[in-house]
Design a protein around this motif. Sequence first.
Motif, short mmCIF file in Angstrom:
data_model
loop_
_atom_site.label_atom_id
_atom_site.label_comp_id
_atom_site.label_asym_id
_atom_site.label_seq_id
_atom_site.Cartn_x
_atom_site.Cartn_y
_atom_site.Cartn_z
N VAL A 128 0.80 -1.20 -0.02
CA VAL A 128 -0.11 0.15 0.07
C VAL A 128 0.91 1.31 -0.08
O VAL A 128 2.04 1.25 0.65
CB VAL A 128 -0.88 0.19 1.15
N GLU A 129 0.48 2.33 -0.59
CA GLU A 129 1.15 3.43 -0.68
C GLU A 129 0.59 4.44 0.63
O GLU A 129 -0.56 5.06 0.31
CB GLU A 129 0.91 4.18 -2.04
N THR A 130 1.49 4.71 1.25
CA THR A 130 0.87 5.47 2.51
C THR A 130 1.57 6.97 2.45
O THR A 130 2.66 6.88 1.49
CB THR A 130 1.34 5.11 3.72
N ILE A 131 1.15 7.82 3.11
CA ILE A 131 2.19 9.01 3.23
C ILE A 131 3.62 9.00 3.52
O ILE A 131 4.37 9.78 3.18
CB ILE A 131 1.37 10.32 4.03
N HIS A 132 3.98 7.87 4.12
CA HIS A 132 5.24 7.64 4.64
C HIS A 132 6.07 6.62 3.61
O HIS A 132 7.10 6.14 3.85
CB HIS A 132 5.24 6.96 5.92
N GLY A 133 5.47 6.42 2.62
CA GLY A 133 5.94 5.63 1.24
C GLY A 133 5.22 4.21 1.21
O GLY A 133 4.51 3.99 1.72
N SER A 134 5.88 3.52 0.48
CA SER A 134 5.25 2.10 0.35
C SER A 134 5.32 1.09 1.35
O SER A 134 6.45 0.94 1.99
CB SER A 134 5.99 1.45 -1.04
N ARG A 135 4.41 0.53 1.75
CA ARG A 135 4.39 -0.66 2.81
C ARG A 135 3.81 -1.81 2.48
O ARG A 135 2.69 -1.97 1.92
CB ARG A 135 3.45 -0.10 4.07
#
Length: 270
Positions: A128-135
Amino acid sequence: MEIQLWREILHPYEMAVEELVSKFNSLREEYRKNGLYSPIERVTGRVKSVSSILEKMQRKNIPFERMEEEVEDIAGVRIICQFVEDIEKVNALLSHRQDMKVIERKDYLANQKKSGYRSLHLIVKYAVETIHGSRDILAEIQIRTMAMNFWATTEHSLQYKYKGELPPHVSVQLQKAADAIFVLDNEMSQVRSEIIDAQIDSQIQTRLVKDILLTIENLYRVASSREVRKIQDEFYRIFGLHDLEELKRFQKQLDIFAEGYRAQSIEPMP
Ligand code: 0O2
């Protein structure tokens, strides 16, 4: 011990569940829009409750640092199929996708659980692409028939009621019910192709009727109302014949007629 901000921890899992449910629903729609039978009947998803996560960690002795690797079903998606054969189709579909990687397969169809539980579980890695990058997130995808789902949902409620300690007579009854579900799924497989044909015909009819009515509506704006009324009457007559081929023929003729007025339905409605 560090303070755990559960809302923050669970947010990527919520994103994963939302995206996966939406992607699998889109797959089902793609089948249907192409007049094909969809092996996916229904999709649901949930993020495991904190209480359920904590309970599992205690039961399996999982330290907090290992939670995201070892509690594989924090993100859970359930795909319900009509027939047992569809489960394998969905399995193949998911195994070839570029946006997820199946890292484990638990086949409770070939190896039914002692409780009577049957399902195919795929543990997938999904980014998933979060505001902190890909997880990378682990998600559990449960694939089962409607009948298996009925059994599992009922049994799950009873497990909850009896706090995991089912009285023997209830266990025996559930085992019998599981056997009956197995027989039912096999019986339904015998008439699978007939059911599929009937469902596809019904989808095609729904689409045809929508297209025809849209064309008639468009014609109403440009052709004489006497002519449009005649066409509408003819449509109702043909609809009453319950003959899909006749309906298809009518639509073709209507399209040719409407072309003269540039009034045919530009694109078929979903
Ligand atoms: P919920 O409420 O669905 O989230 P386990 O030791 O069985 O808890 P494991 O080995 O990590 O878990 O995974 P497994 O066996 O694949 O089971 C994970 C999930 O599958 C369960 O989640 C259930 O949803 C379902 N499941 C597994 N076995 C059974 C069963 O006998 N009956 C029913 N009804 N469902 C089952 P949770 O954690 O139970 O809860």
